[in-house]
Design a protein around this motif. Structure first.
Motif, PDB file in Angstrom:
ATOM      1  N   ALA A  14      -6.388  10.015 -11.373  1.00  0.00           N
ATOM      2  CA  ALA A  14      -5.337  10.383 -12.324  1.00  0.00           C
ATOM      3  C   ALA A  14      -4.446   9.182 -12.641  1.00  0.00           C
ATOM      4  N   PHE A  15      -4.154   8.359 -11.634  1.00  0.00           N
ATOM      5  CA  PHE A  15      -3.333   7.163 -11.837  1.00  0.00           C
ATOM      6  C   PHE A  15      -4.013   6.213 -12.824  1.00  0.00           C
ATOM      7  N   PHE A  16      -5.300   5.960 -12.616  1.00  0.00           N
ATOM      8  CA  PHE A  16      -6.037   5.061 -13.508  1.00  0.00           C
ATOM      9  C   PHE A  16      -6.155   5.650 -14.911  1.00  0.00           C
ATOM     10  N   VAL A  44      -0.044  -2.437  -9.514  1.00  0.00           N
ATOM     11  CA  VAL A  44      -0.534  -2.258  -8.137  1.00  0.00           C
ATOM     12  C   VAL A  44       0.615  -1.757  -7.262  1.00  0.00           C
ATOM     13  N   LEU A  45       1.782  -2.351  -7.416  1.00  0.00           N
ATOM     14  CA  LEU A  45       2.956  -1.897  -6.673  1.00  0.00           C
ATOM     15  C   LEU A  45       3.296  -0.458  -7.030  1.00  0.00           C
ATOM     16  N   SER A  46       3.218  -0.130  -8.290  1.00  0.00           N
ATOM     17  CA  SER A  46       3.473   1.237  -8.732  1.00  0.00           C
ATOM     18  C   SER A  46       2.479   2.211  -8.109  1.00  0.00           C
ATOM     19  N   MET A  47       1.212   1.804  -8.028  1.00  0.00           N
ATOM     20  CA  MET A  47       0.183   2.646  -7.414  1.00  0.00           C
ATOM     21  C   MET A  47       0.498   2.880  -5.936  1.00  0.00           C
ATOM     22  N   ILE A  48       0.886   1.821  -5.228  1.00  0.00           N
ATOM     23  CA  ILE A  48       1.232   1.945  -3.812  1.00  0.00           C
ATOM     24  C   ILE A  48       2.425   2.880  -3.636  1.00  0.00           C
ATOM     25  N   MET A  49       3.447   2.701  -4.456  1.00  0.00           N
ATOM     26  CA  MET A  49       4.628   3.562  -4.362  1.00  0.00           C
ATOM     27  C   MET A  49       4.286   5.017  -4.678  1.00  0.00           C
ATOM     28  N   ILE A  51       1.372   6.475  -4.150  1.00  0.00           N
ATOM     29  CA  ILE A  51       0.655   6.989  -2.971  1.00  0.00           C
ATOM     30  C   ILE A  51       1.649   7.306  -1.855  1.00  0.00           C
ATOM     31  N   GLU A  52       2.570   6.382  -1.601  1.00  0.00           N
ATOM     32  CA  GLU A  52       3.551   6.591  -0.533  1.00  0.00           C
ATOM     33  C   GLU A  52       4.391   7.836  -0.790  1.00  0.00           C
ATOM     34  N   ALA A  53       4.854   8.003  -2.013  1.00  0.00           N
ATOM     35  CA  ALA A  53       5.685   9.158  -2.353  1.00  0.00           C
ATOM     36  C   ALA A  53       4.904  10.459  -2.278  1.00  0.00           C
ATOM     37  N   HIS A  54       3.670  10.420  -2.757  1.00  0.00           N
ATOM     38  CA  HIS A  54       2.865  11.646  -2.814  1.00  0.00           C
ATOM     39  C   HIS A  54       2.433  12.120  -1.417  1.00  0.00           C
ATOM     40  N   PHE A  55       2.036  11.187  -0.580  1.00  0.00           N
ATOM     41  CA  PHE A  55       1.513  11.552   0.737  1.00  0.00           C
ATOM     42  C   PHE A  55       2.493  11.304   1.886  1.00  0.00           C
ATOM     43  N   GLY A  56       3.650  10.749   1.602  1.00  0.00           N
ATOM     44  CA  GLY A  56       4.620  10.494   2.652  1.00  0.00           C
ATOM     45  C   GLY A  56       4.161   9.436   3.639  1.00  0.00           C
ATOM     46  N   LEU A  57       3.449   8.449   3.139  1.00  0.00           N
ATOM     47  CA  LEU A  57       2.925   7.374   3.978  1.00  0.00           C
ATOM     48  C   LEU A  57       3.664   6.079   3.706  1.00  0.00           C
ATOM     49  N   SER A  58       3.531   5.146   4.631  1.00  0.00           N
ATOM     50  CA  SER A  58       3.984   3.783   4.415  1.00  0.00           C
ATOM     51  C   SER A  58       2.732   2.913   4.354  1.00  0.00           C
ATOM     52  N   VAL A  59       2.503   2.297   3.217  1.00  0.00           N
ATOM     53  CA  VAL A  59       1.312   1.477   3.016  1.00  0.00           C
ATOM     54  C   VAL A  59       1.696   0.017   3.261  1.00  0.00           C
ATOM     55  N   PRO A  60       1.152  -0.595   4.311  1.00  0.00           N
ATOM     56  CA  PRO A  60       1.503  -1.987   4.605  1.00  0.00           C
ATOM     57  C   PRO A  60       0.872  -2.946   3.587  1.00  0.00           C
TER      58      PRO A  60
END
Length: 83
Positions: A14-16, A44-49, A51-60
């Motif tokens: 969906a992001f792509f 890429v930063l937007s994609m990481i953010m 993912i982090e917001a949607h799944f509640g993860l911290s992506v290193p």
């Protein structure tokens, strides 16, 4: 928290698609979004953010330093492994 692989793939697809990056279903997991140049560094930063917001993860940041994670399927597996 358990993150399902299918949920990550659906989120990435969906992001792509929202950015007019259309990849066939059969090629999606092997799609190298870095080599294709379809996302700039801000995307890429937007994609990481996202993912982090949607799944509640911290992506290193190190996750993206591994060039193998530029393929959607491998990136998905790395995200699932974080959960």
């Amino acid at each position: 928290m358990s993150v399902q692989r299918e949920a990550v793939l659906a989120l990435l697809k969906a992001f792509f698609e929202a950015r007019a990056v259309l990849v066939s279903e059969t090629d999606f997991e092997s799609f190298d979004f870095i080599a294709a140049g379809v996302l700039d560094s801000f995307e890429v930063l937007s994609m990481i953010m996202h993912i982090e917001a949607h799944f509640g993860l911290s992506v290193p940041p190190e996750l993206l330093l591994d060039t193998r994670n530029a393929q959607v399927g491998r990136f998905t597996d790395a995200i699932v492994a974080l959960a």
